[in-house]
Design an enzyme around this catalytic site. Structure first.
Site, PDB file in Angstrom:
ATOM      1  NE  ARG A  80      -3.897  -1.965  -0.100  1.00  0.00           N
ATOM      2  CZ  ARG A  80      -5.056  -1.903   0.550  1.00  0.00           C
ATOM      3  NH1 ARG A  80      -5.332  -0.851   1.297  1.00  0.00           N
ATOM      4  NH2 ARG A  80      -5.929  -2.876   0.439  1.00  0.00           N
ATOM      5  CG  HIS A  92      -2.926  -0.284  -7.548  1.00  0.00           C
ATOM      6  ND1 HIS A  92      -3.768   0.193  -6.569  1.00  0.00           N
ATOM      7  CD2 HIS A  92      -2.679  -1.582  -7.218  1.00  0.00           C
ATOM      8  CE1 HIS A  92      -4.024  -0.763  -5.685  1.00  0.00           C
ATOM      9  NE2 HIS A  92      -3.375  -1.853  -6.067  1.00  0.00           N
ATOM     10  CD  GLU A 134      -3.719   3.493  -5.923  1.00  0.00           C
ATOM     11  OE1 GLU A 134      -4.311   2.740  -6.710  1.00  0.00           O
ATOM     12  OE2 GLU A 134      -3.131   3.104  -4.899  1.00  0.00           O
TER      13      GLU A 134
END
Length: 332
Positions: A244, A292, A273
């Site tokens: 993360r 991601h 993000e």
């Protein structure tokens, strides 16, 4: 037309015939996720929700609807209020055990790309700067024989150094020394079979040429890597984060890279993000930023979607979810 209704918050990489035979299916068509207001409206009309980490599924949303099941296409589920779902007797599904190989592969790809400055070299070439072979052009560190530090030793962490597994001879194949730190130490037999050494986080950071992060998102891992941790690292070290984004303080990361406190980094997630387009991190040549995509192999994403659909169907038909976050609802 089936009376049961489901809402899927993003397009999926599989066909939905089986689900459509059981329910009326609405798929959100946009690249951006539906807003919270849209979700709040949808849950009043649907029986099943298939969501992603980018969707906020909080108590208000859960209590506002008549959901029979929430199925998340992800391993993590900290975007969902599990306690509220359990109180409403709503099973919550997720997709564990399918990301290990793909994410470990991608971690290794980022490590190699950072070490050999592949992205920098590509930009250099496209800019017309390649004139001839130069002895000191875009030099990077050796991977073979280097020390790898693994922070977090779950499934993905173990896949990074495993020598005997069919899917991974990554670090051992490069004759690396492997240090790891984790909440719990492995059994001596496992350490020996994997060829790893347990150490404190401080020792891992001090000794490692490459540090890879695999810890979950939790209160005690928020900004786990910040100014103090970067100060412990070698100036030649490279940090890889496929966990993360919140594990690394973005301001500290910028300072460490801009000042030369560490040599480079590669991240697959950010905080926030997506990373804002005006972020100073985007100005750095010694940082690789991926959007991601750690699990973005066709096979892995297809398997994730298939598992999420299976959980969704099970909840709609009253069957037990194969991968349930809150199985205690079946005991009450």
């Amino acid at each position: 037309m089936p009376q049961v209704k489901v809402f899927i918050t993003r397009r999926l990489p599989i066909e939905l015939e089986q689900l459509r035979s059981l329910a009326t299916v609405e798929v959100w068509p946009e690249r951006q996720p539906p807003t919270y207001e849209i979700l709040l409206k949808k849950v009043k009309e649907i029986d099943g929700l298939l969501c992603l980490l980018t969707d906020q599924i909080d108590r208000q949303l859960i209590e506002s609807g008549k959901l029979k099941v929430i199925s998340q296409m992800a391993v993590g589920y900290d975007n969902i209020d599990i306690r509220a779902a359990t109180a409403q007797q709503i099973p919550v599904g997720h997709t564990p055990g399918v990301l290990t190989d793909a994410t470990a592969d991608f971690t290794w790809a980022l490590l190699m790309a950072s070490a050999r400055r592949v992205v920098e070299a590509d930009r250099f070439t496209r800019a017309g700067l390649w004139q001839t072979w130069e002895p000191d052009l875009l030099l990077g560190p050796n991977v073979t024989g280097a020390t790898l530090g693994i922070v977090g030793f779950g499934r993905i962490g173990q896949a990074m150094p495993t020598a005997g597994c069919t899917y991974a001879r990554r670090a051992k194949g490069f004759e690396m020394r492997i240090l790891y730190t984790s909440r719990q130490r492995c059994q001596p037999e496992l350490e020996q079979s994997l060829g790893v050494e347990f150490a404190t986080l401080e020792h891992v950071l001090q000794e490692s040429d490459f540090v890879t992060l695999h810890t979950p998102s939790a209160d005690d891992t928020y900004h786990l890597i910040s100014d103090r941790q970067f100060e412990l690292m070698k100036r030649s070290a490279i940090l890889i984060n496929t966990a993360r984004g919140t594990i690394v303080d973005p301001d500290s990361l910028y300072r460490a890279l801009a000042s030369g406190q560490i040599a480079g980094a590669a991240v697959d997630q950010g905080e926030p993000e997506p990373i804002p387009t005006d972020s100073l991190l985007l100005t750095l040549d010694n940082l690789i930023i991926a959007p991601h995509i750690g699990s973005a192999s066709r096979q892995t994403r297809s398997k994730m979607a298939t598992m999420a659909i299976a959980n969704l169907i099970a909840g709609l038909t009253g069957d037990r979810l194969a991968d349930c976050v809150n199985p205690e609802i079946y005991n009450s």
